[in-house]
Design a protein around this motif. Structure first.
Motif, mmCIF file in Angstrom:
data_model
loop_
_atom_site.group_PDB
_atom_site.id
_atom_site.type_symbol
_atom_site.label_atom_id
_atom_site.label_comp_id
_atom_site.label_asym_id
_atom_site.label_seq_id
_atom_site.Cartn_x
_atom_site.Cartn_y
_atom_site.Cartn_z
ATOM 1 N N LEU A 71 0.825 -1.202 0.000
ATOM 2 C CA LEU A 71 0.000 0.000 0.000
ATOM 3 C C LEU A 71 0.863 1.258 0.000
ATOM 4 N N ALA A 72 1.925 1.247 0.791
ATOM 5 C CA ALA A 72 2.821 2.405 0.826
ATOM 6 C C ALA A 72 3.456 2.621 -0.544
ATOM 7 N N GLY A 73 3.881 1.555 -1.180
ATOM 8 C CA GLY A 73 4.472 1.663 -2.514
ATOM 9 C C GLY A 73 3.450 2.162 -3.530
ATOM 10 N N PHE A 74 2.237 1.633 -3.465
ATOM 11 C CA PHE A 74 1.168 2.061 -4.369
ATOM 12 C C PHE A 74 0.847 3.545 -4.171
ATOM 13 N N ASN A 75 0.726 3.967 -2.911
ATOM 14 C CA ASN A 75 0.461 5.370 -2.604
ATOM 15 C C ASN A 75 1.611 6.267 -3.052
ATOM 16 N N TYR A 76 2.820 5.810 -2.858
ATOM 17 C CA TYR A 76 3.985 6.569 -3.290
ATOM 18 C C TYR A 76 3.962 6.764 -4.806
ATOM 19 N N MET A 77 3.625 5.703 -5.538
ATOM 20 C CA MET A 77 3.554 5.793 -7.002
ATOM 21 C C MET A 77 2.441 6.775 -7.422
ATOM 22 N N ASN A 78 1.294 6.703 -6.731
ATOM 23 C CA ASN A 78 0.201 7.636 -7.038
ATOM 24 C C ASN A 78 0.615 9.072 -6.748
ATOM 25 N N ILE A 79 1.282 9.308 -5.641
ATOM 26 C CA ILE A 79 1.746 10.654 -5.286
ATOM 27 C C ILE A 79 2.726 11.161 -6.331
ATOM 28 N N MET A 80 3.637 10.328 -6.759
ATOM 29 C CA MET A 80 4.611 10.732 -7.779
ATOM 30 C C MET A 80 3.899 11.061 -9.092
ATOM 31 N N SER A 81 2.905 10.253 -9.466
ATOM 32 C CA SER A 81 2.147 10.501 -10.696
ATOM 33 C C SER A 81 1.376 11.815 -10.593
ATOM 34 N N MET A 82 0.766 12.055 -9.442
ATOM 35 C CA MET A 82 0.025 13.309 -9.243
ATOM 36 C C MET A 82 0.962 14.507 -9.261
ATOM 37 N N ASN A 83 2.124 14.380 -8.660
ATOM 38 C CA ASN A 83 3.103 15.474 -8.677
ATOM 39 C C ASN A 83 3.525 15.798 -10.111
ATOM 40 N N ARG A 84 3.718 14.758 -10.936
ATOM 41 C CA ARG A 84 4.065 14.983 -12.333
ATOM 42 C C ARG A 84 2.924 15.696 -13.055
ATOM 43 N N SER A 85 1.683 15.265 -12.795
ATOM 44 C CA SER A 85 0.515 15.910 -13.425
ATOM 45 C C SER A 85 0.404 17.366 -12.997
ATOM 46 N N ILE A 86 0.630 17.626 -11.720
ATOM 47 C CA ILE A 86 0.565 19.005 -11.216
ATOM 48 C C ILE A 86 1.635 19.860 -11.859
ATOM 49 N N SER A 87 2.837 19.337 -11.970
ATOM 50 C CA SER A 87 3.912 20.127 -12.581
ATOM 51 C C SER A 87 3.626 20.379 -14.067
ATOM 52 N N GLU A 88 3.026 19.397 -14.763
ATOM 53 C CA GLU A 88 2.659 19.602 -16.168
ATOM 54 C C GLU A 88 1.580 20.691 -16.286
ATOM 55 N N LEU A 89 0.573 20.627 -15.390
ATOM 56 C CA LEU A 89 -0.489 21.634 -15.418
ATOM 57 C C LEU A 89 0.048 23.022 -15.069
ATOM 58 N N ASP A 90 0.976 23.085 -14.113
ATOM 59 C CA ASP A 90 1.590 24.369 -13.773
ATOM 60 C C ASP A 90 2.327 24.956 -14.970
ATOM 61 N N SER A 91 3.060 24.108 -15.685
ATOM 62 C CA SER A 91 3.804 24.615 -16.846
ATOM 63 C C SER A 91 2.831 25.071 -17.940
#
Length: 190
Positions: A40-60
């Motif tokens: 679960l921690a690994g899955f959540n970590y992967m989701n957080i990383m994916s969301m961070n990438r999406s946020i940075s793309e939207l910010d750009s």
């Protein structure tokens, strides 16, 4: 003599196996829970990383000059639309008011025109709210008096008076002022 039990060594091994297998169950359950928590921690970590990438793309994308200009243009259109909606409400109210005024004016003009005697001509008619002012010409003072009398008989007008009358050559110029008592119904509807 002592009796020898040939099964004694086997019984000790079986009892040792029983105690060791009873210790394994809690360890196995603990290990299973730990594995699930790590998964679960690994899955959540992967989701957080994916969301961070999406946020940075939207910010750009949001900081892109073209996007900022598009947002400004859309905001301008929204402001214009809101202004038009306010104007639509105002014009709708004005249309209703003008419709009411034109019906009242039309019915008043019809009623006044029906009261005009022979040898009397209306030159100017102005209606401001409930006040009516008529300028005209007549061949005689009697025609003006008859017109005033006819207006009184309608029971639709009040304060009827001739404010000005003067003779020019063979006709009389006059000015009659009066007020409408209330809303005058359109004669076609009666």
């Amino acid at each position: 003599m002592r009796d020898f039990n040939f099964f004694m060594p086997y019984q000790q091994q079986i009892s040792e196996k029983k105690t060791s297998s009873s210790n394994i169950i809690p360890i196995a359950v603990g290990a299973g829970v730990a594995v699930i928590c790590l998964a679960l921690a690994g899955f959540n970590y992967m989701n957080i990383m994916s969301m961070n990438r999406s946020i940075s793309e939207l910010d750009s994308k949001m900081n892109n000059e073209e996007f900022v200009s598009d947002v400004g243009r859309v905001q301008g259109k929204i402001d214009e639309l809101n202004s038009l909606k306010k104007d639509e409400i105002i014009f709708g109210s004005l249309k209703i008011f003008v419709d009411i005024q034109s019906k009242v004016n039309e019915s008043v003009v019809r009623l006044i025109a029906s009261q005009v005697p022979d040898n009397l001509y209306l030159m100017d008619l102005s209606i401001v709210q409930d006040s009516i002012d008529i300028k005209g010409r007549a061949n005689s003072e009697v025609a003006i008096a008859q017109f005033q009398h006819n207006l009184r008989l309608t029971d639709e007008f009040k304060n009827i008076f001739v404010s000005d009358m003067n003779k020019e050559e063979s006709y009389y110029n006059f000015n009659i002022k009066f007020d409408a008592k209330g809303a005058i119904e359109d004669e076609d509807k009666q």
